[in-house]
Design an enzyme around this catalytic site. Structure first.
Site, PDB file in Angstrom:
ATOM      1  N   THR A 105       8.769  45.418  16.630  1.00 58.86           N
ATOM      2  CA  THR A 105       7.357  45.762  16.165  1.00 58.86           C
ATOM      3  C   THR A 105       7.554  46.986  16.221  1.00 58.86           C
ATOM      4  O   THR A 105       8.060  47.223  17.193  1.00 58.86           O
ATOM      5  CB  THR A 105       5.940  45.066  16.214  1.00 58.86           C
ATOM      6  OG1 THR A 105       5.698  45.510  17.564  1.00 58.86           O
ATOM      7  CG2 THR A 105       5.979  43.559  15.766  1.00 58.86           C
ATOM      8  N   ASP A 106       7.440  48.214  15.546  1.00 61.26           N
ATOM      9  CA  ASP A 106       6.781  49.071  16.182  1.00 61.26           C
ATOM     10  C   ASP A 106       5.059  48.982  16.755  1.00 61.26           C
ATOM     11  O   ASP A 106       4.918  48.120  16.543  1.00 61.26           O
ATOM     12  CB  ASP A 106       5.946  50.346  14.771  1.00 61.26           C
ATOM     13  CG  ASP A 106       6.039  51.470  15.468  1.00 61.26           C
ATOM     14  OD1 ASP A 106       5.876  51.790  16.290  1.00 61.26           O
ATOM     15  OD2 ASP A 106       6.143  52.344  14.325  1.00 61.26           O
TER      16      ASP A 106
END
Ligand code: BGC
Length: 787
Positions: A274-275
């Site tokens: 994920t970011d």
């Protein structure tokens, strides 16, 4: 060391082959055994990174991993008992972003600030981009980092996206090819990359909560296409999902995006992360195939453990993700025991950034002002940023560089003299402005403590331009041979640019018109230099100066690179990878882009939806596939500078254009001759127009290939060969969930820009249809722009 290993090493050394010694020393992880030894809690930790202090529940682990490489964005979770070290992940696109100074340590850890992504793409030179990537990768490896959180290749949908400077283009082919070259270069060092932000992260405003409403066709043809090209060509070790939703699902929670498209259709075998703090539900993210959550939150850990216990998350899905993170760790330099030196070759890289930056600058106008004539010795420098050059944007795209060469220093290094009086005036003015800005920021933080963190990350506002009286200008003109005015812009993560930032300020307008007026009357020329990260308004003033050079934000050697171009040491050969509209509102997406919204919307609303404001909560991509030149060309909207545009000191002639069918595919050749007295390189663009494009609701033309000549001497020619696969001519038919090539006569257009077509070659194309999955559907019908 075993005898066989010694023998192989000896063979490798004797045969001069260094790859052989890599293969003999590779350590492996027995994944089955390792997985079997992991408790559920071990697995949940292992897939969420170490978090940030207080987040992941084990501060001792965080403390230990944080010190691995101070300033890195995160690490994976170490499980020492199983022989799994934490591996280090650090930003970013313009060079490695780590802390340059460490406590109780006299050594410094500065990294090279390379040019911004937009400049690199503007070179259209994939070999050079690969070389830049390779240099960045060496710093990654020698500073003990395992994965670089770059490249960033979201489409430049609108001129105001605050992160456009990190991105490459409004066109997915340019974006994809640029990213592929960059990834290949970095990964040649046996370190990883993370292609980001997958996908449709086209605005910063409310970026963690914005739902991008996009048709399946625009997704496939525009917003996913660049990723598809780069991922298939260069196999990045990791992919980073974006913050936003697409059609109702967070990208990090979208199995359709992460498993169906990325893995099943494109065959991606690496790790997905994920970011930072992206998405909401850890168990759903795991189910979706988002293998690793960064930097990790205690809620995610709990949600994964509870998910498995309740049956919401199959343990097999978690195991699948654990295995993929194990693959990543296994490949990493840290696991392989690489002894990093903390001594990358910064000197050599300064030369790499200097050269590459000069190649990506775009000459926009030149009425015999550039390169500087031999009698130009003394330069009058105007504009705040001439003295304080901007190397790159802010946020995670920033780099902690040791220095930035200003235009002033660049000119001095190049043997020019500058007006010392002007220099002193500007320095005093800059000091004053800086003090005022600091005070304003302090006051703003005090009035609203919630703002303090945000203000630290935000680009500092640039001061108004200093103006001079007519008499002062006359004196300065008399004392110098030419004037250079630099206009600067800075932007970055968390915040989109404002419409004001696109337009010139009153002081900038006045400075340009007054300087041009006085210098022209004195028989002297004026050059405008743009030290910017994204497109600005040019139509209203471009007639005034004699030359305009877009220098972009050119990295730490910026001033030297610019002077290499101004002096003629290097001929500019960059071309625009985006269109420059006449007015901001000419960009169709301006109708549905969050203009001038409070940037705090995102920071204040992490995890929950903000007020129901259109283009903040959700954005309707109503322009559909008509992004950039696909729109301006198809709807005959005049532009200030077209996509693919860029001048040179040389002139080129195109001849002998030929098209040959090769099975179902096509090969185009064209000869480019340098018809001038300067040496230079030329970018050749190959567009294709589909039959009856208007009736078929397709763009008037689309870029399908490009190539760049070598440095051509005066009179020298080169024949370039460009390949186009018939399958690349397909449009996406959402009703049929298929890529469809319509049968008919296509026009292959060889251009020096989207609006400068040199040759048109017809080609008979046969029908093709390739079914794909019917996924990522909009939740409600959309009203889309059609031709
Ligand atoms: C950015 C990413 C970056 C990450 C880690 C996020 O805020 O969107 O691009 O890699 O932080 O610093």
């Amino acid at each position: 060391m075993k005898k066989t290993v010694l023998f192989l090493l000896a063979v490798a050394i004797l045969s001069g082959c260094t790859t052989a010694d890599k293969s003999v020393t590779k350590k492996t992880i027995n994944k089955k055994e390792t997985l079997a030894k992991m408790s559920l809690e071990d697995k949940a930790h292992f897939v969420i990174g170490t978090g940030m202090a207080g987040f992941s529940g084990n501060d001792a682990v965080i403390g230990a991993t944080r010190n691995l490489v101070p300033g890195a964005a995160g690490t994976t979770y170490p499980l020492e008992a199983l022989g799994l070290p934490a591996i280090v992940l650090a930003d970013g696109p313009a060079g490695l972003r780590i802390d340059p100074i460490r406590r109780n340590d006299s050594i410094t850890y500065y990294c090279t600030h390379f040019p911004i992504g937009t400049l690199l793409a503007s070179t259209w030179n994939t070999q050079l981009i690969e070389e830049v990537g390779q240099a960045i990768g060496e710093e990654v490896k020698e500073y003990g980092v395992d994965v670089l959180l770059a490249p960033a290749l979201n489409i430049m949908r609108n001129p105001l996206c605050g992160r456009n400077f990190e991105y490459y283009s409004e066109d997915p082919l340019v974006a994809g090819k640029t990213a592929a070259a960059y990834i290949t270069g970095v990964q040649k060092n046996d370190v990883g990359t993370s292609i980001k932000h997958f996908a449709a992260n086209n605005q910063e405003t409310n970026r963690m909560n914005n739902d991008a409403h996009i048709s399946q066709r625009a997704l496939r043809e525009i917003y996913l296409k660049g990723f598809e090209i780069a991922i298939k060509e260069s196999k990045p070790w990791t992919v980073m999902t974006s913050y936003n939703y697409i059609n109702g699902a967070y990208t990090s929670e979208s199995k359709e995006l992460v498993e169906t498209i990325l893995r099943d259709e494109w065959g991606y075998e690496g790790t997905v992360m994920t970011d930072w703090f992206g998405g909401k539900d850890g168990a759903i993210q795991m189910w979706a195939g988002n293998d690793m959550l960064q930097p990790g939150k205690v809620e995610q850990f709990d949600s994964i453990v509870a998910g498995v216990k309740s049956g919401k998350l199959a343990e097999a899905d978690l195991d699948r993700n654990v295995a993929r993170v194990l693959n990543l760790v296994e490949k990493s330099p840290r696991f392989q025991g690489y002894q990093f030196s903390n001594k990358p070759d910064l000197k050599a890289h300064a030369e790499v950034t200097r050269q590459s930056a000069a190649e990506g600058m775009v000459l926009m106008k030149n009425e015999k002002a550039l390169p500087f004539a031999k009698n130009v010795k003394n330069v009058a420098l105007y504009g705040n940023t001439s003295y304080d050059f901007i190397a790159g944007g802010t946020g995670s795209g920033n780099v902690n560089h040791a220095y930035v060469v200003s235009l002033l220093d660049g000119l001095k290094n190049g043997g020019y003299t500058v007006s010392e009086e002007l220099k002193a005036t500007y320095e005093a003015y800059a000091d004053d402005c800086k003090k005022k800005t600091e005070e304003e920021i302090k006051a703003a933080a005090k009035n609203n403590p919630g703002n303090a963190m945000l203000l630290r990350f935000m680009p500092r506002p640039l001061p108004a331009e200093k103006l001079f009286t007519a008499n002062e200008l006359k004196k300065q003109a008399a004392a110098s041979d030419i004037a250079v005015i630099t206009l600067g812009r800075i932007s970055g993560e968390f915040m989109d640019r404002s419409e004001k930032d696109f337009n010139l300020s009153d002081s900038e307008r006045q400075l340009i018109s007054q300087v041009c007026d006085v210098y022209h009357k004195a028989g002297k020329q004026v050059v405008v230099l743009l030290n910017i990260g994204g497109v600005i308004e040019t139509a209203s003033w471009k007639d005034l100066p004699d030359a305009i050079l877009c220098a972009w934000q050119a990295g730490q050697e910026g001033g030297n690179s610019v002077v290499d171009v101004l002096s003629g040491k290097q001929t500019p050969s960059g071309k625009f990878t985006m269109t420059w509209p006449v007015k901001f509102t000419d960009a169709y997406s301006s109708k549905n882009f969050p203009i001038d919204q409070d940037p705090r919307i995102d920071m204040m609303n992490q995890g929950k939806k903000s007020s129901d404001v259109r283009n903040v909560d959700y954005t309707d991509y109503e322009e559909d596939i008509y992004v950039g030149y696909r729109y301006y060309d198809s709807f005959d909207v005049p532009v200030s500078y077209p996509f693919g545009y860029g001048l040179s000191y040389a002139t080129f002639e195109y001849s002998n254009a030929k098209l040959a069918a090769q099975g179902e595919d096509f090969e185009v050749t064209v000869t480019v001759k340098n018809t001038s007295k300067s040496e230079g390189k030329e970018v050749v663009e190959l567009y294709v127009a589909a039959p009856d494009s208007k009736a078929a609701n397709k763009p008037a033309k689309e870029l399908k290939a490009f190539a760049k000549t070598k440095l051509l001497k005066p009179g020298e020619s080169e024949t370039l060969t460009l390949h186009v696969k018939a399958a690349d001519l397909a449009s996406f038919d959402a009703d049929a969930s298929a890529w469809v090539v319509d049968e008919g006569e296509y026009q292959f257009l060889i251009g020096a820009s989207a609006q400068d077509i040199k040759a048109t070659l017809p080609a008979a194309v046969k029908a093709q249809k390739t079914k794909v999955n019917d996924v990522l559907k909009p939740q409600a019908p959309m009203i889309l722009l059609r031709r």
